[in-house]
Design an enzyme around this catalytic site. Structure first.
Site, PDB file in Angstrom:
ATOM      1  N   LYS A  15       8.639 -28.910  42.683  1.00  0.00           N
ATOM      2  CA  LYS A  15       7.388 -28.140  42.687  1.00  0.00           C
ATOM      3  C   LYS A  15       6.367 -28.722  41.714  1.00  0.00           C
ATOM      4  O   LYS A  15       5.209 -28.886  42.054  1.00  0.00           O
ATOM      5  CB  LYS A  15       7.641 -26.673  42.297  1.00  0.00           C
ATOM      6  CG  LYS A  15       8.472 -25.889  43.279  1.00  0.00           C
ATOM      7  CD  LYS A  15       8.485 -24.396  42.922  1.00  0.00           C
ATOM      8  CE  LYS A  15       9.074 -24.115  41.551  1.00  0.00           C
ATOM      9  NZ  LYS A  15      10.493 -24.463  41.401  1.00  0.00           N
ATOM     10  N   ARG A  92       7.936 -15.170  39.802  1.00  0.00           N
ATOM     11  CA  ARG A  92       9.366 -15.480  39.805  1.00  0.00           C
ATOM     12  C   ARG A  92      10.210 -14.262  40.219  1.00  0.00           C
ATOM     13  O   ARG A  92      11.420 -14.373  40.316  1.00  0.00           O
ATOM     14  CB  ARG A  92       9.831 -15.831  38.401  1.00  0.00           C
ATOM     15  CG  ARG A  92       9.646 -17.242  37.891  1.00  0.00           C
ATOM     16  CD  ARG A  92      10.430 -18.284  38.608  1.00  0.00           C
ATOM     17  NE  ARG A  92      11.114 -19.218  37.749  1.00  0.00           N
ATOM     18  CZ  ARG A  92      10.573 -20.316  37.216  1.00  0.00           C
ATOM     19  NH1 ARG A  92       9.324 -20.599  37.415  1.00  0.00           N
ATOM     20  NH2 ARG A  92      11.311 -21.120  36.492  1.00  0.00           N
ATOM     21  N   ARG A 131      17.221 -35.095  35.002  1.00  0.00           N
ATOM     22  CA  ARG A 131      15.868 -34.916  34.492  1.00  0.00           C
ATOM     23  C   ARG A 131      15.781 -34.955  32.968  1.00  0.00           C
ATOM     24  O   ARG A 131      14.777 -35.332  32.402  1.00  0.00           O
ATOM     25  CB  ARG A 131      15.338 -33.569  35.021  1.00  0.00           C
ATOM     26  CG  ARG A 131      13.869 -33.417  35.002  1.00  0.00           C
ATOM     27  CD  ARG A 131      13.405 -32.340  35.948  1.00  0.00           C
ATOM     28  NE  ARG A 131      13.794 -31.004  35.524  1.00  0.00           N
ATOM     29  CZ  ARG A 131      13.332 -29.890  36.088  1.00  0.00           C
ATOM     30  NH1 ARG A 131      12.509 -29.978  37.120  1.00  0.00           N
ATOM     31  NH2 ARG A 131      13.717 -28.708  35.670  1.00  0.00           N
ATOM     32  N   ARG A 133      15.614 -32.551  30.704  1.00  0.00           N
ATOM     33  CA  ARG A 133      14.827 -31.590  29.946  1.00  0.00           C
ATOM     34  C   ARG A 133      15.768 -30.755  29.089  1.00  0.00           C
ATOM     35  O   ARG A 133      16.955 -30.679  29.376  1.00  0.00           O
ATOM     36  CB  ARG A 133      14.067 -30.692  30.939  1.00  0.00           C
ATOM     37  CG  ARG A 133      12.667 -30.396  30.524  1.00  0.00           C
ATOM     38  CD  ARG A 133      11.900 -29.755  31.649  1.00  0.00           C
ATOM     39  NE  ARG A 133      12.390 -28.416  31.959  1.00  0.00           N
ATOM     40  CZ  ARG A 133      11.944 -27.703  32.971  1.00  0.00           C
ATOM     41  NH1 ARG A 133      11.022 -28.203  33.776  1.00  0.00           N
ATOM     42  NH2 ARG A 133      12.427 -26.499  33.202  1.00  0.00           N
ATOM     43  N   ARG A 144      20.165 -21.098  36.017  1.00  0.00           N
ATOM     44  CA  ARG A 144      18.800 -21.048  36.555  1.00  0.00           C
ATOM     45  C   ARG A 144      18.820 -20.946  38.071  1.00  0.00           C
ATOM     46  O   ARG A 144      17.977 -20.280  38.680  1.00  0.00           O
ATOM     47  CB  ARG A 144      17.998 -22.258  36.080  1.00  0.00           C
ATOM     48  CG  ARG A 144      17.683 -22.144  34.588  1.00  0.00           C
ATOM     49  CD  ARG A 144      17.112 -23.405  34.009  1.00  0.00           C
ATOM     50  NE  ARG A 144      15.886 -23.765  34.670  1.00  0.00           N
ATOM     51  CZ  ARG A 144      15.473 -25.013  34.848  1.00  0.00           C
ATOM     52  NH1 ARG A 144      16.205 -26.007  34.426  1.00  0.00           N
ATOM     53  NH2 ARG A 144      14.351 -25.238  35.450  1.00  0.00           N
TER      54      ARG A 144
HETATM   55  P1  AMP Z   1       9.907 -24.021  35.148  1.00  0.00           P
HETATM   56  O1  AMP Z   1       9.227 -25.159  34.469  1.00  0.00           O
HETATM   57  O2  AMP Z   1       9.042 -23.351  36.162  1.00  0.00           O
HETATM   58  O3  AMP Z   1      11.257 -24.401  35.678  1.00  0.00           O
HETATM   59  O4  AMP Z   1      10.158 -22.920  34.023  1.00  0.00           O
HETATM   60  C1  AMP Z   1      10.968 -23.172  32.898  1.00  0.00           C
HETATM   61  C2  AMP Z   1      11.395 -21.856  32.239  1.00  0.00           C
HETATM   62  O5  AMP Z   1      10.230 -21.136  31.824  1.00  0.00           O
HETATM   63  C3  AMP Z   1      12.120 -20.904  33.180  1.00  0.00           C
HETATM   64  O6  AMP Z   1      13.495 -21.175  33.246  1.00  0.00           O
HETATM   65  C4  AMP Z   1      11.826 -19.551  32.513  1.00  0.00           C
HETATM   66  O7  AMP Z   1      12.608 -19.375  31.357  1.00  0.00           O
HETATM   67  C5  AMP Z   1      10.389 -19.741  32.050  1.00  0.00           C
HETATM   68  N1  AMP Z   1       9.415 -19.326  33.102  1.00  0.00           N
HETATM   69  C6  AMP Z   1       8.556 -20.132  33.806  1.00  0.00           C
HETATM   70  N2  AMP Z   1       7.824 -19.411  34.659  1.00  0.00           N
HETATM   71  C7  AMP Z   1       8.220 -18.120  34.515  1.00  0.00           C
HETATM   72  C8  AMP Z   1       7.837 -16.886  35.119  1.00  0.00           C
HETATM   73  N3  AMP Z   1       6.911 -16.840  36.087  1.00  0.00           N
HETATM   74  N4  AMP Z   1       8.468 -15.755  34.709  1.00  0.00           N
HETATM   75  C9  AMP Z   1       9.396 -15.780  33.743  1.00  0.00           C
HETATM   76  N5  AMP Z   1       9.815 -16.898  33.142  1.00  0.00           N
HETATM   77  C10 AMP Z   1       9.229 -18.068  33.510  1.00  0.00           C
END
Ligand code: AMP
Length: 186
Positions: A15, A92, A131, A133, A144
């Site tokens: 994404k 989410r 990745r 991270r 996740r």
């Molecule tokens: P991502 O980069 O989208 O994979 O997000 C990394 C982490 O940020 C996720 O595993 C959550 O802990 C937090 N996070 C990102 N977007 C959201 C969201 N919309 N709601 C809650 N937590 C989020």
């Protein structure tokens, strides 16, 4: 051309990469809640300190916190003349999706398309493990994926009920996937 776009899909589906490219080629605001949260963590803000431990566990940061971030960015953009946006990693869960509907209603805006990026779990795991991270060790990755299945996947139904969902095969080269997505927007 569609200007208000939401990206949906499991962690590791690509994404972020696709959203970034599409936002730049289509002049859309790329709003990634994950990136914004990582920025807060890196800057050591109070918000970042609150989010860091939750993110490291692979759980969702509180709805209130994420909603405040998204609301302020979308309001800011609307105030500066509008323009398109691409939401990546938000909403989410159903609470966030419903709150987004309310927020967009306030702004007089509507989602035009929800792009669902689909990929097999085995490929997702491999991509995420490669990745590197901080929240990408195997136990956290599995968690996740579980959080995605339990909390985020119900949004597939939510948006297909609204006639907004378009699925894309997220396997293959970045460029090929990008072309599939671009075709849905034009
Ligand atoms: P991502 O980069 O989208 O994979 O997000 C990394 C982490 O940020 C996720 O595993 C959550 O802990 C937090 N996070 C990102 N977007 C959201 C969201 N919309 N709601 C809650 N937590 C989020």
């Amino acid at each position: 051309m569609k200007q208000r776009v939401l990206f949906l899909g499991p962690p590791g589906a690509g994404k972020g990469t696709q959203a970034q490219q599409l936002a730049s080629s289509h002049a859309l605001l790329h709003l990634s809640t994950g990136d914004l949260l990582r920025g807060e963590v890196a800057a050591g803000t109070a918000l970042g300190q609150e989010a860091a431990a939750v993110m490291a566990r692979g759980e969702l940061v509180s709805d209130a916190l994420v909603l405040a971030i998204v609301r302020s960015r979308l309001e800011q953009q609307a105030a500066s003349g509008g323009g398109g946006w691409l939401l990546d990693g938000f909403p989410r869960n159903l609470t966030q999706a419903e709150a987004l509907e309310g927020l967009l209603e306030d702004l007089g805006q509507q989602i035009e398309v929800v792009v669902l990026m689909e990929l097999d779990d085995a490929v997702l795991l491999q991509r995420l493990l490669g990745r590197g991270r901080e929240d990408d060790n195997e136990a956290v990755i599995r968690h996740r994926l579980e959080v995605y299945r339990d909390q985020t996947a119900p949004l597939i139904r939510f948006y297909s009920d609204r006639g907004l969902l378009q699925s894309v095969d997220a396997s293959g080269e970045v460029e090929t996937v990008g072309q599939r997505i671009a075709a849905l927007l034009d």
